[in-house]
Design an enzyme around this catalytic site. Structure first.
Site, short mmCIF file in Angstrom:
data_model
loop_
_atom_site.label_atom_id
_atom_site.label_comp_id
_atom_site.label_asym_id
_atom_site.label_seq_id
_atom_site.Cartn_x
_atom_site.Cartn_y
_atom_site.Cartn_z
NE ARG A 59 32.28 34.16 44.58
CZ ARG A 59 33.09 34.68 44.91
NH1 ARG A 59 33.42 36.18 45.05
NH2 ARG A 59 34.37 34.16 45.77
CD1 TRP A 94 36.15 26.50 37.32
CD2 TRP A 94 36.08 28.82 37.36
NE1 TRP A 94 36.80 27.36 39.11
CE2 TRP A 94 36.22 28.35 39.54
CE3 TRP A 94 34.86 29.83 37.20
CZ2 TRP A 94 35.66 29.23 39.98
CZ3 TRP A 94 34.49 30.90 38.14
CH2 TRP A 94 35.09 30.52 39.56
CG HIS A 148 28.95 34.42 47.93
ND1 HIS A 148 30.76 35.51 48.82
CD2 HIS A 148 29.45 33.67 47.91
CE1 HIS A 148 30.66 34.95 48.52
NE2 HIS A 148 30.71 33.02 47.76
#
Ligand code: ZEM
Length: 295
Positions: free
Chosen positions: A47, A190, A51
């Site tokens: 992540r 998820w 980002h």
């Protein structure tokens, strides 16, 4: 001579082997997570790499991985970057050991190492990013908002230069990791294997029945059967929008296709905003996993 001696002391042109060493150090650190999340720092580091790169704007040529501007306020404080200090602080340990690497190279290489070590595809990567300054920070709002729909997803990712197929492939990274209520407000993983890179994100999207979670937090979906898995509104859109759905279904049915397309799109993401003349190697490298190096 004295000049030669001082040149030897400073690493002028690190080689592929030098970067493989950094990769290896990162790979070991990702595994030293103990009780943190699901026992790996891999997802949060993926992540961080995303980002750091996803701020790119192709029209102005600003943002992207080149300057590692998330080191500076206010970008480090943007709500989208909540929790990423975990990844940045982890990478600081690596930086101390290899002070010659730029932060942009370090963070993107960490994303590559995390994907590869979590059983994902090989990600072609090459060094060349340079450290920027605080005035290079990007404005808030360049990263996607999970509460929005297909139009917003397209607005954000087309701005970076991606097409529908690449968008759907990239979001498959949600096979990894989880949402944290104290970071994004959303909660839960998820997939059932959040530290292994698979196409399970797409399989679950189509195979499970998704219902809105009844809670006081932001709108998110949960699987009807177990109630333990989650989908963001933007994830669910991949089954609703006709163009997105075509690719999501293809990735649910064909893991190899997903791995191939994810690798290409993620490699492209990690190079956004880096002027090509800055790249040391004309072609990206394939670095080896720890497992492969044992052989
Ligand atoms: Zn994510 N992502 N993402 N993403 N993401 C979260 C977590 C992770 C969106 C999003 O709002 C969120 C991509 C695309 C998009 C990862 C990788 C990639 C979280 C949870 C949210 C809310 C954060 C938290 O609470 O800690 C949206 C709206 C996206 C597009 C529409 C792309 C592209 C990614 C990489 C290629 C990963 C690995 C995580 C898990 C982080 C962790 O700490 O476990």
């Amino acid at each position: 001579s004295a000049i030669q001696a001082s040149k030897a002391a400073v690493k002028l042109t690190p080689t592929k082997e030098d970067y493989q060493k950094v990769y290896n150090t990162i790979a070991h650190i990702l595994d030293e997570a103990g009780e943190y999340d699901d026992g790996s720092f891999g997802p949060v580091v993926v992540r961080l790499a995303w980002h750091a790169s996803g701020t790119y704007d192709k029209t102005t040529g600003t943002g992207g991985s080149n300057y590692a501007t998330m080191r500076f306020e206010p970008e480090s404080l943007h709500a989208a970057n909540n929790g990423l200090h975990v990844g940045r602080e982890l990478m600081e340990k690596v930086k101390q050991q290899y002070p010659w690497i730029s932060y942009g190279d370090l963070w993107t290489l960490a994303g590559v190492a995390a994907i590869q070590e979590m059983a994902g595809p090989k990600i072609p990567w090459r060094p060349g990013r340079i450290d920027g300054v605080a005035s290079n920070v990007t404005p808030d709002g360049r990263l996607p908002d999970a509460t929005q729909g297909a139009q917003h997803i397209r607005d954000i990712f087309y701005r970076m230069g991606f097409n529908d197929q690449e968008i759907v492939a990239l979001i498959g990274a949600h096979a990894l990791g989880r949402c944290h209520s104290d970071r994004s407000g959303f909660e839960g993983p998820w997939t059932f294997s959040p530290t292994t890179f698979t196409n399970d994100f797409y399989k679950l999207l189509f195979e499970e029945k998704w219902v809105w979670k009844k809670w006081s937090g932001p709108k998110q979906l949960q699987d009807k059967k177990t109630g333990t898995l989650m989908m963001l509104p933007t994830d669910y859109v991949l089954t609703q929008d006709k163009s997105f759905k075509k690719y999501a279904k293809a990735y649910a049915d064909d893991q190899d296709l997903f791995f191939k397309d994810f690798s290409a799109a993620f490699a492209k993401l990690l190079e956004l905003g880096v002027p090509s003349q800055q790249f040391v190697a004309s072609e990206p490298w394939i670095l080896q996993t720890l497992e492969e190096q044992k052989a």
